[in-house]
Motif scaffolding. Structure first.
Motif, mmCIF file in Angstrom:
data_model
loop_
_atom_site.group_PDB
_atom_site.id
_atom_site.type_symbol
_atom_site.label_atom_id
_atom_site.label_comp_id
_atom_site.label_asym_id
_atom_site.label_seq_id
_atom_site.Cartn_x
_atom_site.Cartn_y
_atom_site.Cartn_z
ATOM 1 N N ALA A 92 0.697 -1.369 0.161
ATOM 2 C CA ALA A 92 0.075 0.020 -0.074
ATOM 3 C C ALA A 92 0.746 1.280 -0.051
ATOM 4 N N LEU A 93 1.894 1.277 0.792
ATOM 5 C CA LEU A 93 2.852 2.334 0.701
ATOM 6 C C LEU A 93 3.444 2.729 -0.516
ATOM 7 N N ALA A 94 3.827 1.457 -1.343
ATOM 8 C CA ALA A 94 4.547 1.453 -2.611
ATOM 9 C C ALA A 94 3.513 1.904 -3.579
ATOM 10 N N PHE A 95 2.213 1.499 -3.673
ATOM 11 C CA PHE A 95 1.139 1.864 -4.428
ATOM 12 C C PHE A 95 0.794 3.400 -4.404
ATOM 13 N N GLY A 96 0.644 3.853 -3.174
ATOM 14 C CA GLY A 96 0.363 5.283 -2.754
ATOM 15 C C GLY A 96 1.576 6.242 -3.176
ATOM 16 N N GLY A 97 2.850 5.772 -2.888
ATOM 17 C CA GLY A 97 3.959 6.291 -3.508
ATOM 18 C C GLY A 97 4.033 6.640 -4.908
ATOM 19 N N VAL A 98 3.617 5.633 -5.700
ATOM 20 C CA VAL A 98 3.566 5.604 -7.265
ATOM 21 C C VAL A 98 2.595 6.868 -7.637
ATOM 22 N N LEU A 99 1.418 6.689 -7.015
ATOM 23 C CA LEU A 99 0.530 7.830 -7.206
ATOM 24 C C LEU A 99 0.991 9.198 -7.003
ATOM 25 N N GLY A 100 1.638 9.057 -6.093
ATOM 26 C CA GLY A 100 2.342 10.433 -5.470
ATOM 27 C C GLY A 100 3.372 10.959 -6.535
ATOM 28 N N PRO A 147 11.112 29.923 -3.190
ATOM 29 C CA PRO A 147 11.520 28.917 -4.043
ATOM 30 C C PRO A 147 12.523 29.509 -5.043
ATOM 31 N N ASP A 148 12.517 30.863 -5.568
ATOM 32 C CA ASP A 148 13.442 31.340 -6.530
ATOM 33 C C ASP A 148 14.917 31.505 -5.667
ATOM 34 N N ALA A 149 14.688 31.888 -4.490
ATOM 35 C CA ALA A 149 15.923 31.861 -3.641
ATOM 36 C C ALA A 149 16.597 30.588 -3.315
ATOM 37 N N ALA A 150 15.842 29.724 -3.212
ATOM 38 C CA ALA A 150 16.343 28.207 -2.853
ATOM 39 C C ALA A 150 17.001 27.930 -4.248
ATOM 40 N N THR A 151 16.597 27.928 -5.310
ATOM 41 C CA THR A 151 17.023 27.486 -6.785
ATOM 42 C C THR A 151 18.326 28.515 -6.618
ATOM 43 N N LEU A 152 18.444 29.593 -6.685
ATOM 44 C CA LEU A 152 19.783 30.474 -6.673
ATOM 45 C C LEU A 152 20.816 29.845 -5.487
ATOM 46 N N TYR A 153 20.271 29.331 -4.634
ATOM 47 C CA TYR A 153 21.100 29.001 -3.358
ATOM 48 C C TYR A 153 21.820 27.588 -4.087
ATOM 49 N N GLY A 154 21.147 26.816 -4.858
ATOM 50 C CA GLY A 154 21.582 25.658 -5.093
ATOM 51 C C GLY A 154 20.852 24.140 -4.597
ATOM 52 N N LEU A 155 19.715 24.741 -4.055
ATOM 53 C CA LEU A 155 19.186 23.609 -3.261
ATOM 54 C C LEU A 155 18.100 22.828 -4.309
ATOM 55 N N PRO A 156 18.271 21.474 -4.127
ATOM 56 C CA PRO A 156 17.548 20.601 -5.173
ATOM 57 C C PRO A 156 15.948 20.801 -5.046
ATOM 58 N N VAL A 157 15.427 21.734 -5.641
ATOM 59 C CA VAL A 157 14.254 22.292 -5.468
ATOM 60 C C VAL A 157 13.085 21.112 -6.042
ATOM 61 N N VAL A 158 13.443 20.589 -7.332
ATOM 62 C CA VAL A 158 12.586 19.674 -8.197
ATOM 63 C C VAL A 158 12.644 18.540 -7.414
ATOM 64 N N ARG A 159 13.859 17.958 -6.849
ATOM 65 C CA ARG A 159 14.047 16.792 -6.252
ATOM 66 C C ARG A 159 13.085 16.749 -4.661
ATOM 67 N N ARG A 160 13.284 17.919 -4.116
ATOM 68 C CA ARG A 160 12.790 17.984 -2.850
ATOM 69 C C ARG A 160 10.896 18.020 -3.046
ATOM 70 N N VAL A 161 10.446 18.788 -3.887
ATOM 71 C CA VAL A 161 9.238 18.776 -4.230
ATOM 72 C C VAL A 161 8.554 17.261 -4.678
ATOM 73 N N LEU A 162 9.476 16.831 -5.301
ATOM 74 C CA LEU A 162 9.103 15.231 -5.722
ATOM 75 C C LEU A 162 8.869 14.568 -4.569
ATOM 76 N N VAL A 163 9.717 14.465 -3.850
ATOM 77 C CA VAL A 163 9.795 13.710 -2.373
ATOM 78 C C VAL A 163 8.577 14.197 -1.802
ATOM 79 N N ALA A 164 8.197 15.533 -1.635
ATOM 80 C CA ALA A 164 7.023 15.831 -0.677
ATOM 81 C C ALA A 164 5.904 15.101 -1.285
ATOM 82 N N PHE A 165 5.857 15.157 -2.568
ATOM 83 C CA PHE A 165 4.468 14.342 -3.197
ATOM 84 C C PHE A 165 4.531 12.971 -3.043
ATOM 85 N N VAL A 166 5.761 12.233 -2.983
ATOM 86 C CA VAL A 166 5.746 10.877 -3.076
ATOM 87 C C VAL A 166 5.418 10.428 -1.495
#
Length: 357
Positions: free
Chosen positions: A115-123, A215-234
């Protein structure tokens, strides 16, 4: 005498700081409202807590929403929202029944992992479309809400999974208690503690707050914004999948209406608990308290003779008040920062002039 004069201002200032911290803490405020609500309802009807099922219902009923609210809080902290969690819950709950029908002897732990894996895929689907496609999360997750619900309706139809389709040990999860605390609430509290610990101590958790703040400042600072947002939804999807298993154990019956409308309750619980809809602020502890408060309101108001309309109105008023309070506090903090910056510049001017002289 002089010692008294010296001690009293210090004690008063300490008390003032403690009181100020309590007033600024949304978690303490929500907790205080929750306690007052329980006490007032118990005085009106002692069976609300002091009955065979009162205490148990007070703890077991919010467990589902608490799990959803924790995942929702993480997403909202990144300036996004996940409106598909209710459909994910229902779809995963039905999947749980089908898994047990196909493999009755499958260990319960394995079903939880499925169930965790299935929900994670949908996320993950939501996260990819939001993070890489750069489409507003509200649009994407509103779409997947209907897509996942449509898949659920097509799969289940008029059919439903009954308690007899689940192993006895699994059904007992919905009724078992440890030290008078329901197992499903223990699961929810463990989820809250684990996610809360990650947000407070792990670098990735702190980066989620930074991304939500700017988000813009985080991107300029070099934080992995895309990856972190992806993790949040998963994470949100995985916790919705977990909530689906808990739903199946709690109710024993899963039909095509399972989880309908719970996504808005999850958002409301997070916002009421102090998670700023603009991102970057909030805790999972607050979201959990918000979930418990919402469910307790829905149980308490009918017991004091308040109609269903006013129950919904009270919840709506709480959400509006929480959002307004967030905006007021944000504006106040911005004014304080501007004032502090201007004062620092003013104090720096004479020093600079003296150095040139």
């Amino acid at each position: 005498m002089s010692d008294t004069l010296l001690v009293e201002p210090s004690a008063q200032s300490t008390a003032a700081r403690v009181l100020g911290t309590m007033l600024r803490s949304r978690e303490i405020a929500v907790g205080a409202v929750l306690v007052l609500l329980v006490v007032a309802t118990t005085l009106k009807s002692s069976g609300f807590v002091f009955s065979s099922d009162g205490w148990r219902n007070l703890l077991v009923t919010p467990a589902l929403l608490l799990i959803l609210a924790v995942g929702q809080a993480v997403v909202i902290m990144t300036r996004n929202v996940d409106l598909s969690v209710g459909s994910t819950l229902g779809l995963t709950a039905y999947l749980t029944g089908k898994v047990f029908i196909a493999a009755p002897d499958l260990p319960i732990v394995v079903v939880f992992l499925v169930a965790l894996a299935f929900g994670g895929v949908l996320g993950l689907v939501n996260g990819v479309l939001v993070a890489y496609g750069r489409v507003p999360a509200m649009v994407i997750t509103l779409g997947t809400l209907y897509v996942y619900r449509g898949i659920f309706l097509s799969w289940a139809g008029s059919d439903r999974v009954n308690a007899s389709d689940f192993p006895r040990a699994f059904n007992q999860l919905g009724t078992q208690e440890i030290l008078s605390i329901p197992v499903v609430m223990i699961i929810a509290l463990l989820v809250m503690a684990a996610v809360g610990y990650y947000l407070r101590t792990a670098r990735g958790g702190r980066e989620l707050y930074a991304i939500g703040s700017d988000p813009d400042a985080a991107t300029l600072y070099g934080l992995p914004v895309v990856r972190r947002v992806l993790v949040a939804f998963v994470l949100s999807g995985a916790l919705a999948g977990l909530a689906g298993v808990v739903y199946a154990a709690r109710y024993g019956t899963v039909s095509s209406g399972a989880g309908s409308g719970m996504e808005l309750q999850a958002v409301g619980a997070a916002v009421i608990g102090g998670v700023a809809i603009a991102g970057g602020v909030g805790t999972v502890w607050g979201a959990a308290l918000g979930a418990i408060l919402l469910i307790t309101i829905n149980r308490a108001l009918p017991m004091v003779g308040i109609s269903d309309f006013w129950q919904r109105a009270v919840v709506g008023a709480l959400i509006i008040a929480a959002i307004v309070l967030d905006r007021v506090l944000a504006a106040r903090q911005e004014r304080q920062l501007v004032a502090a910056r201007d004062q620092a510049r003013h104090e720096a001017v004479p020093t600079t002039s003296g150095a040139h002289a």
